[in-house]
Write an enzyme that holds these catalytic residues in place. Structure first.
Site, PDB file in Angstrom:
ATOM      1  N   ARG A 244      -0.840  -9.175  -2.942  1.00  0.00           N
ATOM      2  CA  ARG A 244      -0.913  -7.910  -2.209  1.00  0.00           C
ATOM      3  C   ARG A 244      -1.200  -6.729  -3.115  1.00  0.00           C
ATOM      4  O   ARG A 244      -1.771  -5.735  -2.696  1.00  0.00           O
ATOM      5  CB  ARG A 244       0.379  -7.689  -1.440  1.00  0.00           C
TER       6      ARG A 244
ATOM      7  N   TYR B 105      -8.317   6.743   6.054  1.00  0.00           N
ATOM      8  CA  TYR B 105      -7.861   8.135   6.138  1.00  0.00           C
ATOM      9  C   TYR B 105      -6.730   8.377   5.150  1.00  0.00           C
ATOM     10  O   TYR B 105      -5.956   7.475   4.845  1.00  0.00           O
ATOM     11  CB  TYR B 105      -7.412   8.523   7.555  1.00  0.00           C
ATOM     12  N   PRO B 106      -6.660   9.601   4.637  1.00  0.00           N
ATOM     13  CA  PRO B 106      -5.558   9.938   3.752  1.00  0.00           C
ATOM     14  C   PRO B 106      -4.396  10.529   4.559  1.00  0.00           C
ATOM     15  O   PRO B 106      -4.623  11.056   5.652  1.00  0.00           O
ATOM     16  CB  PRO B 106      -6.167  11.009   2.844  1.00  0.00           C
TER      17      PRO B 106
ATOM     18  N   LYS C 117       3.466  12.513   3.902  1.00  0.00           N
ATOM     19  CA  LYS C 117       4.721  12.571   4.658  1.00  0.00           C
ATOM     20  C   LYS C 117       5.158  14.039   4.630  1.00  0.00           C
ATOM     21  O   LYS C 117       5.145  14.679   3.561  1.00  0.00           O
ATOM     22  CB  LYS C 117       5.782  11.676   3.997  1.00  0.00           C
TER      23      LYS C 117
ATOM     24  N   SER D 110       5.652   8.275  11.838  1.00  0.00           N
ATOM     25  CA  SER D 110       4.389   9.006  12.008  1.00  0.00           C
ATOM     26  C   SER D 110       4.574  10.239  12.891  1.00  0.00           C
ATOM     27  O   SER D 110       4.045  11.304  12.592  1.00  0.00           O
ATOM     28  CB  SER D 110       3.319   8.099  12.621  1.00  0.00           C
TER      29      SER D 110
END
Ligand code: 76R
Length: 247
Positions: A129, A143-144, A147, A221
């Site tokens: 990974r 997309y960037p 937080k 989110s």
């Protein structure tokens, strides 16, 4: 002070977005165009070799909409290699006909929220990974994101335990898309303008919308996510490059 999440970091990553100056491309002679395509193919052949030796990976996607015409996503063990690749491309004939529109520099990142107790050096799953061979699935989305750090909604002021719970719920939504969407999270604090790059791969482009939309309702989110521009596109296979550049 809340405990910082420890990150596991893998290969360095460059997303390089270009538009094509079709007017000057059309004005070039067919010989010139042919040799530009040939040279680009040779560059890609080198990248293919690196990928076969598991010393890096790359993927090419055409981009839909006016933000760019195509994207080169490159993964390498060092930042120097990314720089060399970028410079080699910039010196190529084809680059004379491209206009850089956007780029993103980051590093493949796994955060410690869920990877606890494993030995990163020996665990084959973690290694795969951190040094992923990019899936050449039909669609990609990039997309960037950040937080949020605003008033009461400051991710970085939350305790580790609370962040872990929130990330667990995030991961559970993500898992429902197993096999449909692959995500590669790259961290870019200190490297680029946002905190993470999100690269998604899918066989069905609509799954990007479904996943991203569903995640918007999840607290991580909904409350803490801030997003940059979205880029979406179709796989550009090496064999399809002459057709893509045909004028
Ligand atoms: O790595 C893992 O699979 C474990 C769980 C997990 C973590 C730690 C996980 C799962 N993610 C993690 C971290 Mn994610 N992810 C995003 C986005 O659009 C949005 O709302 C957000 C953009 C998507 C679409 C997505 C998808 N993830 C992160 C981080 C780092 C956070 C930090 O360290 O604070 C970010 C920024 C982020 C963003 N996530 C998954 C997915 C999917 C599909 C999964 C499931 C993967 C799987 O189980 O195979």
């Amino acid at each position: 002070m809340p405990e910082a999440a420890k990150t596991l970091d893998g290969w360095y990553c460059l997303h390089d977005f270009r538009s094509i100056d079709w007017t000057s491309w059309k004005l070039a002679s067919s010989d010139e165009r042919e040799s530009a395509i040939h040279e680009f193919n040779q560059i890609i052949a080198k990248w293919d070799k690196t990928e076969q030796h598991k010393q890096g990976s790359h993927a090419l996607y055409t981009i839909v909409g006016q933000k760019a015409d195509f994207m080169m996503m490159i993964l390498r063990p060092t930042m120097e290699e990314l720089n060399e690749i970028e410079t080699e491309f910039n010196k190529s004939k084809l680059a004379e006909f491209t206009i850089p529109t956007y780029s993103y520099v980051s590093v493949v990142e796994l955060s410690s929220y869920l990877a606890k107790g494993k030995d990163v050096e020996t665990d084959p799953e973690l290694q795969a990974r951190l040094k992923p061979i990019l899936p050449k699935w039909q669609y990609a989305c990039f997309y960037p994101m950040d937080k949020r750090r605003q008033g009461e909604d400051n991710w970085y002021m939350l305790e580790m335990e609370d962040r872990s719970k929130l990330m667990y719920s995030h991961g559970m939504i993500g898992r429902q898309y197993a096999g449909k969407v692959r995500q590669i999270i790259t961290g870019s604090v200190g490297f680029d303008d946002w905190e993470w790059g999100v690269t998604l791969f899918a066989h069905d482009v609509l799954q990007f919308k479904k996943l991203v939309y569903e995640m918007r309702f999840d607290e991580v989110s909904a409350r803490y996510g801030e997003f940059g521009s979205f880029y979406v596109g179709n796989l550009l296979k090496k064999e399809a490059i002459p057709q893509f550049l045909q004028v």
